[in-house]
Structures are given as C-alpha cells and as structure tokens.
Design an enzyme around this catalytic site. Sequence first.
Site, short mmCIF file in Angstrom:
data_model
loop_
_atom_site.label_atom_id
_atom_site.label_comp_id
_atom_site.label_asym_id
_atom_site.label_seq_id
_atom_site.Cartn_x
_atom_site.Cartn_y
_atom_site.Cartn_z
N ASP A 158 0.83 -1.20 0.00
CA ASP A 158 0.00 0.00 0.00
C ASP A 158 0.87 1.25 0.00
O ASP A 158 1.59 1.51 0.97
CB ASP A 158 -0.90 -0.03 1.25
CG ASP A 158 -1.89 1.10 1.31
OD1 ASP A 158 -2.00 1.86 0.32
OD2 ASP A 158 -2.57 1.23 2.34
N ASP A 360 -2.37 6.30 -5.76
CA ASP A 360 -2.58 5.40 -4.61
C ASP A 360 -2.78 3.98 -5.12
O ASP A 360 -3.65 3.73 -5.95
CB ASP A 360 -3.79 5.87 -3.81
CG ASP A 360 -4.05 5.02 -2.59
OD1 ASP A 360 -3.07 4.59 -1.95
OD2 ASP A 360 -5.23 4.78 -2.27
#
Length: 482
Positions: A158, A360
């Site tokens: 992430d 992201d």
Amino acid sequence: MATLNYSSTFLFLLLSTVLHVLLLGCSGKVEAYRFEEMTANLQRRSHVVSLSSLIPTGVCSTPAQGAKTSSGLLQVAHKNGPCSPLKEGNAKLHDFRQLLIDDQARVKSIHSKISNKDPLEDSAVKVPATSGQSLGTGNFVVTIGLGTPKKPCTLVFDTGSDLTWIQCQPCVGQCYSQQDPIFNPSASSTYSNISCNSASCNQLQSATGNSRPCGSTCIYQVQYGDGSYSVGYFAADTLTLSSSDVFPKFKFGCGENNQGLFGTADGLLGLGRDPVSTVSQTSQKYGKLFSYCLPSSTSSTGFLAFGSQVGTSSKAQYTPLLTDSNNPSFYFLTITGISVGGKSLSISQSVFTTSETIIDSGTVITRLPPAAYSALRTAFRQAMSKYPTASAYSLLDTCYNLNGYSTVSIPTIVLHFSGGANLNVDQSGILVQASSTQYCLAFAGNSAATDVAILGNMQQQTHEVVYNVAGGKLGFGAGACS
C-alpha cells in the site's frame, strides 16, 4: 450475435492512404510507415475490446512461483485471484458491489486525512469490524521473508500507508483468521522490541499520530477508515526480499490485537514516504526507488521491484513527484488534462489545481474533480451512444447493457500530467464488468471540487509505475505486464 464493425471513418482513412501512396509511387518502406502511422492514429481514438477479456477466470495464466530470485523483485498477485498465495476463493471476485463500498470507505478516509478532518474518531471502537471480507486498503499482495530463520509473510502492499505490520503471537486481544501461521517472535533469533524512549519510537509516534502510553517497550496502533485496526509492539527483525537482499533490524509492527477487513493476508507492507516506511528503511540499498506493475486481470501476475525498474522503464514518461507539507506521506502529482477518443477535453486548469491529485495503489477506481469527471463522462457517453444504456451500479453512473455483444469499441482515455507525461489507460481500466450483462465506465467523480483527486489502481494496470522518490519524479511505462 451483435458485433461492431470498423467505422466508416477508418475505412475512409485506409482507402485514402492507400490511394495516396499508389498515386505518388512511394516506396514500400514509406507505404508501411504511413499505414502504421494511420493505424496508430486510429488506436489513439478507440479500443476494440473483447468482453470475455474483462471477465475473471479461475485459472492463473502465469505460474504462481512466488517471489522471483533476482534482486529486489517480487511477484504481485490480486489477493483474491487464482495466482494469489491466499486461497480465499474466487467467489469474492464477483462481489463487485462490496468492493466499491470498501473502496469508497478508503477514499473517504483519505479525503478526511488530507483535509485534517476525523469523522470516524475512535473508529476502532465505534465501527464493528468483520473478519474475512475484502479490505478497501489494498487489493494486491506480495510475499516477503521475516525473521531468522525467515518465515514467509504474504502482505497487502500500500503506497497510502507507511508502517509495515503483521499479526504476531500471542494474540492477547483478538486476531483475525489468516492463511499462514501467525508469526511467532520467540522463534526468531534476531527479533527485538524497540524501547519506548528511543528515537525510533518517537519517529513512529510522529508518523502515526500514536499517543498511546507505553512502559519499557514501544507500542504502535493504526486505525483505518473502515474501522479496522492493529495494535502491538513496535519491533525489529530481519527482512528478506531476495537471497541477496537482506535487511537486519527492519522496524515493523508486531500486532497482537488486530481486527478488520484484512482478508487472510498476514498484514500490510507500507510503501509511503515516511521514515518508518519500507521505502525509507531500505533506502541505503535501493535509493528510494521502486516500481510496480499491476496486472489487468485477477488471473495474471505483475511485479514489485525495489532499486531498479523492469522492462519498459527506459521508455517511461515522467512527471514531477510533489510533496504536501501537511501530508508528507502521500505521493502528489499534477494532472493537466484528459483526452477521450484522441480529443482533448475542455477543462480549466483551475479544476485540477483546486483539488490536487495523489496516486494510490490501494484505491481501486480513479476519483476526479466533479467538473473533470463531468467532461469525461459526457465525451465517453457520446462515443458510446450506439450501445444500450443500463442503470447506475453503486458509484459508477455510466453503464451499458452489452448482452449479445462479443466485442465493443470504446474510446481511448489519456490522462495528461505536468512535464509532458501521458498515461494511456489500458482498456481494462476503462470499462469494467459490474454484472453478467452490465459494463460501466471505471471512473467516478468526487463530491466536492476541493476533494483530492486519486489515481486508482485500475487505471494504473499494465503500466510500470516508477517511483523515483529521491529524484522527485514518477514515471509510467506502458505494457510492462499483461
């Protein structure tokens, strides 16, 4: 069965080019060049998509061999797909509505963090968390080694998180069900807890906003916007990424109280910019350089590479990587425009500067400022006017009933960034299957013009995304994985 034929525009261009070449008596070399140039121009306007290519399969098209042996290169798989080391079952692949709900929860959390709001204060207490469902904080997993002797850990990676953490024995609170054995610190000869009054603990508290009191050992706690959480000891142990890439005293969270929507993964690999992130902790060897390629299908694989780019990096187009002093962990970019079907949309630059943009890996669907999304949606609908429409599906409001079609022609979508970089979105990131006959535009609009725009992972698929953090730039290299 209905299919789309080539457009009259294509036929006109083809005949015109051939006639022009014959009349001028051009050489075969020039003829080939002009034909390729004309074909490229057409491809910039549309994709002919086989709908079967958008449907997940239960068979891995790339042999699941785990992490590759070359330096700093790990295999990436969708956590619920057949290539994943996590055998959570393919039934979840079809729960697309729940994926969008989780995705929206993540987006709201990011918007709140960047705007310095906290609508879910103490969410670990207020929001009930259910184990075993898909997590909105990431969809792709890699396997790393931790401890001595090393134990394999399958982690969601992430770029929107900093701290790497795993579940650890003993579970003094509660632990969710994971596929691998829970890491046992006492079985590792190189494990150690970090002291409470150390500089590393102070660094952690600064990174996470953790104000939890501790005694002799440093305690961490992380909470996510959906109410998921992990609490435990801030510790150090040996991280192994390949046979030649070993990092002693890697700092991570050893979680003894964890609950939430983490599926069966062992934890999370943080690739943000903070000093506690994996990117920063391995910087002496890798120079804060990493890249990844996310596969276009859940039934294929990509890669996560540290310290060097793979495949298409030499052809990558770069845009400045920006930093927001109020949110230093996120990776900020500047969008300058959008093209649909080869035509630039009329969108004021102020639309993008008002909202800012981040990239992201954990957000699925790209979120655009309302005005930019409205322009994109209008152009896309015009290009798709020959196809029957369908009702909206969750947050996706531009959908089509393609029952009876085997192929469709969809317009190209290109995102333009400062510095001249262009991201030609793969067809898998333009049209997504929502149900058996319903296919939707895979973009969404933010609620407010000031909400940060987010370049999601579906629109990054098949590109090598190169994060040259030290060099202050980010690149897109097309066709790096299938």
